[in-house]
Design an enzyme around this catalytic site. Structure first.
Site, mmCIF file in Angstrom:
data_model
loop_
_atom_site.group_PDB
_atom_site.id
_atom_site.type_symbol
_atom_site.label_atom_id
_atom_site.label_comp_id
_atom_site.label_asym_id
_atom_site.label_seq_id
_atom_site.Cartn_x
_atom_site.Cartn_y
_atom_site.Cartn_z
ATOM 1 N N SER A 91 35.693 33.290 42.152
ATOM 2 C CA SER A 91 34.561 33.618 43.025
ATOM 3 C C SER A 91 33.348 32.724 42.735
ATOM 4 O O SER A 91 32.809 32.735 41.624
ATOM 5 C CB SER A 91 34.181 35.089 42.808
HETATM 6 N N1 LIG Z 1 25.775 37.682 48.120
HETATM 7 C C1 LIG Z 1 26.768 38.063 47.141
HETATM 8 C C2 LIG Z 1 28.155 37.744 47.655
HETATM 9 C C3 LIG Z 1 29.202 38.217 46.694
HETATM 10 C C4 LIG Z 1 30.576 38.232 47.317
HETATM 11 O O1 LIG Z 1 30.719 38.264 48.559
HETATM 12 N N2 LIG Z 1 31.574 38.253 46.467
HETATM 13 C C5 LIG Z 1 32.928 38.361 46.960
HETATM 14 C C6 LIG Z 1 33.878 37.571 46.094
HETATM 15 S S1 LIG Z 1 33.559 35.849 46.206
HETATM 16 C C7 LIG Z 1 33.317 39.826 46.894
HETATM 17 O O2 LIG Z 1 32.824 40.553 46.066
HETATM 18 N N3 LIG Z 1 34.182 40.271 47.802
HETATM 19 C C8 LIG Z 1 34.658 41.613 47.786
HETATM 20 C C9 LIG Z 1 33.938 42.528 48.698
HETATM 21 O O3 LIG Z 1 32.961 42.100 49.374
HETATM 22 O O4 LIG Z 1 34.322 43.711 48.779
HETATM 23 C C10 LIG Z 1 26.503 37.357 45.811
HETATM 24 O O5 LIG Z 1 25.906 36.270 45.839
HETATM 25 O O6 LIG Z 1 26.830 37.919 44.765
#
Ligand SMILES: N[C@@H](CCC(=O)N[C@@H](CS)C(=O)NCC(=O)O)C(=O)O
Length: 222
Positions: A11
């Protein structure tokens, strides 16, 4: 008590948080949340972070999520000086603006293409989504023109966030030939931000392999 980072190396936002901690020389305890096994949806994790995104940070009971908020918090609380996140409002606002660029444009455009490949069984990237990635890179190239850094005349957390996302795009197959400033800047980030290259290296290889396993050719070629 050590700072805990809930992390999954594939990630990019997780690596932004990790790279910031490493650039500051902080000792963080890593707890892996395996996104591919949907561990971010476990009851305990959702109780801690109702948005169930990774990364999350636990600094002695202060729980923070959103990588850009984590990065600026770490510099504000633990930085020896403010160079990675300037206190001067006129300088800080440029860093904030470029962090928002990563948070609202660059990374979401990456994710809009990886999510269907990884979780929806897709084997291609829609042309408009691919074009949106290259358009965002064109904007980033312009940001780099004045100084070679994303915001102001030296490295900041905005470079860390944008460089993590951009290096991930490159690993996915996005071609940077048309963006000389970006290519130079990625090398500069690798050579000057402490532990940056090492914190990304393995993950970028894994990203490249994962994407290759889902497609039959480079679906990110321009
Ligand atoms: N704006 C957030 C985005 C985080 C994000 O979208 N992470 C993804 C993985 S790359 C995630 O957690 N996906 C799972 C979900 O949204 O349930 C950050 O910068 O931390």
């Amino acid at each position: 008590m050590p700072i805990v980072l809930y992390h999954f190396p594939l990630s990019p936002p997780c690596r932004t948080a990790l790279c910031t901690a490493k650039a500051l020389g902080l000792d963080v305890t890593i707890k892996i949340v395996n996104l591919l096994a949907k561990e971010h949806l476990n009851e305990d994790y959702v109780k801690m972070n109702p948005e169930h995104t990774i990364p999350s940070l636990d600094d002695n009971g202060l729980i923070i999520w959103h990588s850009h908020a984590i990065a600026t918090y770490l510099v504000s609380k633990y930085g020896k000086d403010d160079s990675l996140y300037p206190v001067d409002p006129a300088k800080r606002v440029v860093v904030d603006q470029r962090l928002y660029f990563d948070a609202t444009t660059l990374f979401p455009r990456l994710r809009a293409t990886t999510f269907p490949l990884m979780f929806l069984g897709k084997t291609d990237v829609e042309p408009d989504k691919k074009a949106a990635i290259y358009e965002a890179l064109g904007i980033l190239e312009k940001y780099l023109e004045p100084t070679g850094w994303v915001a102001g005349d030296h490295v900041t957390v905005a470079d860390i966030a944008c460089a993590v996302t951009t290096a991930t795009l490159q690993a996915m197959g996005v071609v940077l030939d048309a963006y000389p400033k970006i290519r130079e800047w990625l090398e500069r980030c690798n050579s000057t931000i402490p532990h940056f290259e090492e914190a990304n290296k393995e993950a970028l290889k894994d990203v490249a392999e994962l994407i290759k396993s889902k497609v039959t050719h480079n679906v990110y070629a321009p």
